[in-house]
Scaffold this motif. Structure first.
Motif, mmCIF file in Angstrom:
data_model
loop_
_atom_site.group_PDB
_atom_site.id
_atom_site.type_symbol
_atom_site.label_atom_id
_atom_site.label_comp_id
_atom_site.label_asym_id
_atom_site.label_seq_id
_atom_site.Cartn_x
_atom_site.Cartn_y
_atom_site.Cartn_z
ATOM 1 N N PHE A 240 9.081 2.372 0.095
ATOM 2 C CA PHE A 240 10.002 3.585 -0.445
ATOM 3 C C PHE A 240 10.581 1.895 -1.997
ATOM 4 N N SER A 241 10.516 1.278 -2.392
ATOM 5 C CA SER A 241 10.412 0.592 -3.816
ATOM 6 C C SER A 241 9.145 1.571 -4.749
ATOM 7 N N ALA B 23 7.979 4.859 -3.872
ATOM 8 C CA ALA B 23 8.529 6.291 -3.940
ATOM 9 C C ALA B 23 9.410 6.160 -5.242
ATOM 10 N N SER B 24 10.267 5.212 -5.011
ATOM 11 C CA SER B 24 11.235 5.672 -6.567
ATOM 12 C C SER B 24 10.919 5.338 -7.572
#
Length: 322
Positions: free
Chosen positions: A265-266, A268-269
């Motif tokens: 998620f990190s 992707a952000s």
């Protein structure tokens, strides 16, 4: 229920209405299984001693569990019960030596008693009450060793399930399920260690009773069982250490899996942050923006957003973060 066992290992039931005024000479063991108040009073009348009640057995004071009274030896130990099920428990059992007779008082059915009674049913000679007690304690130690062996097999299976195929990613839910199994195993080992500690105190007390010193064979058997219990205690401590390692390792693996998810998620952000910035700039509604009049403004903005996403992605791949 009162079960009486004779010198040849045969069993018969004694009931308060059988008219007996004293215990037959060939009886060496009275086994009181979940006795009623009437049965307790009946045995007390026959033997002239006080039979511990259920509440008496729960007393944890050493002076209440191990003592000598009127030439009778009273001992209480905690034994593992229902070790093969999902809810292992400890049950307190009283062992009384009086007049060459063994009396046991219990409110559960530990498997060690079933194994010992089955051995008596094969017609093996028993001896007096002290011999019967030594052999019964030996059976209890053997049953405890069997429980620990099964526990070791269970730990090996858990270890294999947790650590094999580490190249294959597993969801945290799988490891969380294994944590429940580890907890059950740890609870069983804790019960076993408590039981072994209780047996060790009982045997230490029994070995120092004068009646044991007078009988070399029975004393040697008790000392052998005491040594076995001590060895089993050390083995149980080793198993508990392995369980602690397995628990720590499982929690570490769960953290690794969760960190991997958070890392995705990190990344992707971070990857989509530059395209979002470009889109935000050209999504503003100011009147004077030179790029708004460009014929190639739209495809250039799209290209800029794609490049701003692709470049960080390959940079992370080059760093080995993906």
């Amino acid at each position: 229920m009162i079960n009486a066992y004779s010198l040849n290992g045969s069993m018969k039931s004694l009931v308060p209405t059988d008219g007996l005024k004293h215990v037959p000479a060939d009886i060496v063991w009275l086994d009181l299984v979940d006795p009623t108040a009437q049965e307790d009073a009946y045995v007390e009348t026959l033997l002239g001693i006080s039979i511990p009640t259920r509440d008496d057995l729960k007393d944890i004071e050493p002076s209440s569990r191990l003592y000598v009274e009127k030439d009778s030896v009273f001992m209480t130990a905690s034994l593992v019960w229902r070790a093969d099920g999902d809810d292992p428990q400890l049950t307190d059992v009283a062992f009384i030596l009086t007049g060459g007779l063994l009396v046991t008082v219990r409110y559960a059915e530990p498997k060690s008693f079933k194994l010992f009674i089955a051995a008596l049913g094969r017609g093996e000679p028993t001896g007096d009450g002290l011999t019967m007690l030594g052999r019964l304690l030996e059976t209890i130690a053997d049953r405890t060793a069997e429980i620990l062996e099964h526990t070791v097999d269970r730990i090996d299976t858990l270890s294999t399930d947790i650590f094999r195929d580490r190249g294959k990613r597993r969801p945290p839910q799988f490891l969380e399920g294994k944590l429940a199994e580890i907890s059950e195993t740890h609870r069983l080992v804790s019960k076993v260690r408590d039981s072994l500690g209780s047996l060790s105190r009982l045997l230490t007390f029994l070995i120092n009773v004068p009646i044991v010193h007078k009988k070399e064979t029975e004393g040697s058997l008790c000392r052998t069982v005491a040594h076995d219990v001590e060895t089993l205690s050390e083995h149980a401590s080793f198993i508990a250490g392995n369980i602690a390692f397995l628990l720590d390792a499982s929690l570490g693996l769960i953290n690794v899996e969760q960190n991997a998810i958070i890392k995705i998620f990190s990344i992707a952000s971070v990857v989509f942050l530059p395209p979002t910035l470009v889109a935000s700039i050209y999504g503003m509604n100011f009147q004077f923006m030179p790029e708004l009049n460009w014929h190639l403004g739209y495809p250039l903005a799209i290209l800029c957003m794609m490049l701003s996403a692709i470049i960080p992605f390959f940079f992370f791949r080059w760093k080995g973060w993906l």
